[in-house]
Design a protein around this motif. Structure first.
Motif, PDB file in Angstrom:
ATOM      1  N   LEU A   1     -32.422  24.027  14.634  1.00  0.00           N
ATOM      2  CA  LEU A   1     -31.091  23.792  15.210  1.00  0.00           C
ATOM      3  C   LEU A   1     -30.549  22.428  14.785  1.00  0.00           C
ATOM      4  O   LEU A   1     -31.302  21.467  14.635  1.00  0.00           O
ATOM      5  CB  LEU A   1     -31.170  23.842  16.742  1.00  0.00           C
ATOM      6  CG  LEU A   1     -31.630  25.167  17.352  1.00  0.00           C
ATOM      7  CD1 LEU A   1     -31.968  24.977  18.831  1.00  0.00           C
ATOM      8  CD2 LEU A   1     -30.547  26.229  17.185  1.00  0.00           C
ATOM      9  N   ALA A   2     -29.232  22.357  14.645  1.00  0.00           N
ATOM     10  CA  ALA A   2     -28.581  21.078  14.357  1.00  0.00           C
ATOM     11  C   ALA A   2     -28.004  20.471  15.632  1.00  0.00           C
ATOM     12  O   ALA A   2     -27.773  19.267  15.718  1.00  0.00           O
ATOM     13  CB  ALA A   2     -27.463  21.268  13.338  1.00  0.00           C
ATOM     14  N   ALA A   3     -27.743  21.331  16.610  1.00  0.00           N
ATOM     15  CA  ALA A   3     -27.153  20.875  17.868  1.00  0.00           C
ATOM     16  C   ALA A   3     -27.716  21.727  19.006  1.00  0.00           C
ATOM     17  O   ALA A   3     -28.118  22.872  18.791  1.00  0.00           O
ATOM     18  CB  ALA A   3     -25.629  21.016  17.825  1.00  0.00           C
ATOM     19  N   PHE A   4     -27.745  21.173  20.200  1.00  0.00           N
ATOM     20  CA  PHE A   4     -28.210  21.946  21.357  1.00  0.00           C
ATOM     21  C   PHE A   4     -27.681  21.319  22.640  1.00  0.00           C
ATOM     22  O   PHE A   4     -27.240  20.173  22.655  1.00  0.00           O
ATOM     23  CB  PHE A   4     -29.747  22.031  21.393  1.00  0.00           C
ATOM     24  CG  PHE A   4     -30.434  20.760  21.783  1.00  0.00           C
ATOM     25  CD1 PHE A   4     -30.597  19.726  20.881  1.00  0.00           C
ATOM     26  CD2 PHE A   4     -30.905  20.587  23.084  1.00  0.00           C
ATOM     27  CE1 PHE A   4     -31.213  18.535  21.253  1.00  0.00           C
ATOM     28  CE2 PHE A   4     -31.524  19.400  23.464  1.00  0.00           C
ATOM     29  CZ  PHE A   4     -31.683  18.381  22.539  1.00  0.00           C
ATOM     30  N   ALA A   5     -27.735  22.106  23.722  1.00  0.00           N
ATOM     31  CA  ALA A   5     -27.325  21.610  25.041  1.00  0.00           C
ATOM     32  C   ALA A   5     -28.470  21.797  26.018  1.00  0.00           C
ATOM     33  O   ALA A   5     -29.188  22.802  25.959  1.00  0.00           O
ATOM     34  CB  ALA A   5     -26.109  22.381  25.537  1.00  0.00           C
ATOM     35  N   LEU A   6     -28.643  20.836  26.918  1.00  0.00           N
ATOM     36  CA  LEU A   6     -29.557  20.994  28.053  1.00  0.00           C
ATOM     37  C   LEU A   6     -28.711  21.380  29.262  1.00  0.00           C
ATOM     38  O   LEU A   6     -27.739  20.690  29.591  1.00  0.00           O
ATOM     39  CB  LEU A   6     -30.325  19.692  28.322  1.00  0.00           C
ATOM     40  CG  LEU A   6     -31.238  19.705  29.563  1.00  0.00           C
ATOM     41  CD1 LEU A   6     -32.298  20.800  29.474  1.00  0.00           C
ATOM     42  CD2 LEU A   6     -31.909  18.343  29.750  1.00  0.00           C
ATOM     43  N   THR A   7     -29.081  22.499  29.902  1.00  0.00           N
ATOM     44  CA  THR A   7     -28.272  23.043  31.009  1.00  0.00           C
ATOM     45  C   THR A   7     -29.167  23.365  32.203  1.00  0.00           C
ATOM     46  O   THR A   7     -29.357  24.522  32.560  1.00  0.00           O
ATOM     47  CB  THR A   7     -27.543  24.329  30.560  1.00  0.00           C
ATOM     48  OG1 THR A   7     -28.529  25.249  30.039  1.00  0.00           O
ATOM     49  CG2 THR A   7     -26.495  24.068  29.501  1.00  0.00           C
ATOM     50  N   ASP A   8     -29.749  22.344  32.808  1.00  0.00           N
ATOM     51  CA  ASP A   8     -30.635  22.584  33.946  1.00  0.00           C
ATOM     52  C   ASP A   8     -29.860  23.103  35.160  1.00  0.00           C
ATOM     53  O   ASP A   8     -28.704  22.746  35.367  1.00  0.00           O
ATOM     54  CB  ASP A   8     -31.379  21.295  34.311  1.00  0.00           C
ATOM     55  CG  ASP A   8     -32.643  21.113  33.487  1.00  0.00           C
ATOM     56  OD1 ASP A   8     -33.440  22.073  33.415  1.00  0.00           O
ATOM     57  OD2 ASP A   8     -32.821  20.030  32.900  1.00  0.00           O
ATOM     58  N   HIS A   9     -30.548  23.923  35.970  1.00  0.00           N
ATOM     59  CA  HIS A   9     -29.945  24.437  37.201  1.00  0.00           C
ATOM     60  C   HIS A   9     -29.640  23.286  38.156  1.00  0.00           C
ATOM     61  O   HIS A   9     -30.555  22.552  38.568  1.00  0.00           O
ATOM     62  CB  HIS A   9     -30.908  25.377  37.941  1.00  0.00           C
ATOM     63  CG  HIS A   9     -31.276  26.612  37.202  1.00  0.00           C
ATOM     64  ND1 HIS A   9     -30.406  27.665  37.030  1.00  0.00           N
ATOM     65  CD2 HIS A   9     -32.420  26.982  36.598  1.00  0.00           C
ATOM     66  CE1 HIS A   9     -31.013  28.619  36.362  1.00  0.00           C
ATOM     67  NE2 HIS A   9     -32.243  28.246  36.075  1.00  0.00           N
ATOM     68  N   ASP A  10     -28.387  23.145  38.528  1.00  0.00           N
ATOM     69  CA  ASP A  10     -27.968  22.276  39.630  1.00  0.00           C
ATOM     70  C   ASP A  10     -28.343  20.799  39.473  1.00  0.00           C
ATOM     71  O   ASP A  10     -28.349  20.073  40.457  1.00  0.00           O
ATOM     72  CB  ASP A  10     -28.526  22.781  40.980  1.00  0.00           C
ATOM     73  CG  ASP A  10     -28.067  24.206  41.306  1.00  0.00           C
ATOM     74  OD1 ASP A  10     -27.108  24.684  40.675  1.00  0.00           O
ATOM     75  OD2 ASP A  10     -28.673  24.833  42.206  1.00  0.00           O
ATOM     76  N   THR A  11     -28.678  20.346  38.265  1.00  0.00           N
ATOM     77  CA  THR A  11     -28.990  18.918  38.110  1.00  0.00           C
ATOM     78  C   THR A  11     -28.692  18.396  36.701  1.00  0.00           C
ATOM     79  O   THR A  11     -28.839  19.120  35.718  1.00  0.00           O
ATOM     80  CB  THR A  11     -30.465  18.608  38.457  1.00  0.00           C
ATOM     81  OG1 THR A  11     -30.661  17.183  38.400  1.00  0.00           O
ATOM     82  CG2 THR A  11     -31.437  19.266  37.495  1.00  0.00           C
ATOM     83  N   THR A  12     -28.285  17.115  36.663  1.00  0.00           N
ATOM     84  CA  THR A  12     -28.089  16.432  35.383  1.00  0.00           C
ATOM     85  C   THR A  12     -29.216  15.416  35.151  1.00  0.00           C
ATOM     86  O   THR A  12     -29.139  14.604  34.231  1.00  0.00           O
ATOM     87  CB  THR A  12     -26.737  15.675  35.371  1.00  0.00           C
ATOM     88  OG1 THR A  12     -26.680  14.819  36.526  1.00  0.00           O
ATOM     89  CG2 THR A  12     -25.555  16.631  35.394  1.00  0.00           C
ATOM     90  N   ALA A  13     -30.261  15.481  35.986  1.00  0.00           N
ATOM     91  CA  ALA A  13     -31.312  14.444  35.955  1.00  0.00           C
ATOM     92  C   ALA A  13     -31.999  14.324  34.603  1.00  0.00           C
ATOM     93  O   ALA A  13     -32.460  13.243  34.232  1.00  0.00           O
ATOM     94  CB  ALA A  13     -32.350  14.722  37.047  1.00  0.00           C
ATOM     95  N   GLY A  14     -32.084  15.416  33.849  1.00  0.00           N
ATOM     96  CA  GLY A  14     -32.795  15.372  32.570  1.00  0.00           C
ATOM     97  C   GLY A  14     -31.948  14.880  31.400  1.00  0.00           C
ATOM     98  O   GLY A  14     -32.476  14.661  30.302  1.00  0.00           O
ATOM     99  N   LEU A  15     -30.643  14.719  31.620  1.00  0.00           N
ATOM    100  CA  LEU A  15     -29.740  14.461  30.484  1.00  0.00           C
ATOM    101  C   LEU A  15     -29.988  13.127  29.763  1.00  0.00           C
ATOM    102  O   LEU A  15     -30.034  13.109  28.528  1.00  0.00           O
ATOM    103  CB  LEU A  15     -28.271  14.575  30.924  1.00  0.00           C
ATOM    104  CG  LEU A  15     -27.845  15.984  31.407  1.00  0.00           C
ATOM    105  CD1 LEU A  15     -26.376  15.980  31.826  1.00  0.00           C
ATOM    106  CD2 LEU A  15     -28.084  17.033  30.326  1.00  0.00           C
ATOM    107  N   PRO A  16     -30.147  11.998  30.483  1.00  0.00           N
ATOM    108  CA  PRO A  16     -30.311  10.734  29.761  1.00  0.00           C
ATOM    109  C   PRO A  16     -31.534  10.733  28.830  1.00  0.00           C
ATOM    110  O   PRO A  16     -31.427  10.334  27.661  1.00  0.00           O
ATOM    111  CB  PRO A  16     -30.453   9.696  30.883  1.00  0.00           C
ATOM    112  CG  PRO A  16     -29.737  10.311  32.048  1.00  0.00           C
ATOM    113  CD  PRO A  16     -30.007  11.784  31.946  1.00  0.00           C
ATOM    114  N   ALA A  17     -32.679  11.204  29.337  1.00  0.00           N
ATOM    115  CA  ALA A  17     -33.903  11.198  28.515  1.00  0.00           C
ATOM    116  C   ALA A  17     -33.748  12.123  27.312  1.00  0.00           C
ATOM    117  O   ALA A  17     -34.191  11.819  26.198  1.00  0.00           O
ATOM    118  CB  ALA A  17     -35.106  11.626  29.356  1.00  0.00           C
TER     119      ALA A  17
END
Ligand code: AMP
Ligand code: FE
Ligand code: FE
Ligand code: ZN
Length: 288
Positions: free
Chosen positions: A30-46
């Motif tokens: 993949l060249a691009a991807f999204a993280l889409t956790d249920h009900d939280t943005t906690a994982g986004l910065p890492a």
């Protein structure tokens, strides 16, 4: 596949840490991807930091559970299906989104022990501490309960755990309070994101006209797009959802819904081609 715009990390019910996803995405080509956790943005910065190091384009996302029964003007008989709204390009620091996230966490803290209680009434004894351990202290959900049921030998698979005990309508299922779809969309917009209807097949709408009615109503509430490609979608579904997106002037997205070892969905198995991803970027740029 150019990008996969749907995946979960240990911040919700995936089994890979957010910072480990970029390497896996690169491995999947993949060249691009999204993280889409249920009900939280906690994982986004890492995840964002690791994606930058890996030279991948990262889309910060979230997947909010909403109540399909609470949509004025939507089709009737919608209470049993799953209505998930994906948010893309969201600001993880947004106060409105943070407010919703803490409300959603509270709702889970009420529902999950109630489900363990109901299991115990059925003679299925599990310790809620073990569920929390499975979840790693983040968003705690039914897949974590399912995993403990497998571990304790009460069921042979996660699938069986849902079918016999904790799936919608099953013996130990407890319904949780959910956001209205309009609230979910508004919060995503407040955080600067685009709101997208996730995996429409999971709404379990028997008649095609019902999906059109629901989607049109969601569009009035601000919906920006439809996830046309997903692990659960057959080729016929993809074509049908693409036509619906075209009719309602909604942007299209796609992704695997990868959960690590907790589901069979493979990273990068589906998603968007480059031109489609560029259209999504253009939609974002054109957003008021
Ligand atoms: P929760 O948000 O805690 O109610 O749990 C929702 C999660 O359970 C989502 O990740 C779904 O993918 C997963 N899920 C729902 N139904 C099933 C099922 N029948 N088998 C496996 N996972 C499921
Ligand atoms: Fe999940
Ligand atoms: Fe979902
Ligand atoms: Zn998902």
């Amino acid at each position: 596949m150019f990008c996969d715009l749907h995946m979960h990390s240990t911040a919700s019910d995936g089994t890979d840490a957010p910072q480990d996803l970029p390497a896996l995405a690169a491995e999947a080509g993949l060249a691009a991807f999204a993280l889409t956790d249920h009900d939280t943005t906690a994982g986004l910065p890492a995840c964002a930091a690791a994606a930058e190091k890996a030279g991948l384009t990262f889309v910060p996302g979230i997947e909010l559970s909403a109540d399909p029964g609470s949509l004025d003007g939507g089709p009737d008989g919608l209470r049993r299906g799953t209505l998930h709204i994906l948010g893309y390009f969201v600001d993880h620091d947004d106060p409105e989104l943070a407010r919703l996230e803490s409300w959603l966490a509270k709702v889970r803290e009420q529902r999950n022990p109630a489900m363990v209680e109901r299991l115990s009434e059925l003679g299925v004894q599990i310790d809620y501490g073990e569920v929390l351990e499975q979840a790693g202290g983040r968003v705690v959900g039914r897949p974590h309960i399912a995993q403990v049921l497998v571990k304790k030998g009460y069921v042979k698979s996660i699938h069986e755990a849902f079918a016999r005990y904790i799936g919608e309508g099953a013996a130990a299922h407890v319904r949780k309070d959910r956001l209205s779809p309009a609230e979910a969309i508004a919060a995503i917009h407040h955080a600067g994101g685009l709101a997208v209807l996730a995996h429409p097949v999971q709404l379990h709408l028997p008649e095609p006209g019902q999906l059109e009615q629901l989607t049109a109503r969601l569009k009035q509430a601000g919906l920006d797009g439809i996830e046309i490609r997903h692990h659960d979608h057959q080729p016929g579904d993809v074509a049908r959802f693409a036509r619906l997106a075209e009719r309602l002037d909604l942007v299209v997205t796609g992704g695997s819904d990868y959960h690590g070892t907790r589901k069979q969905n493979r990273l990068g198995e589906t998603g968007l081609e480059r031109a489609e991803f560029e259209k999504l970027l253009a939609t974002r740029a054109g957003q008021g």
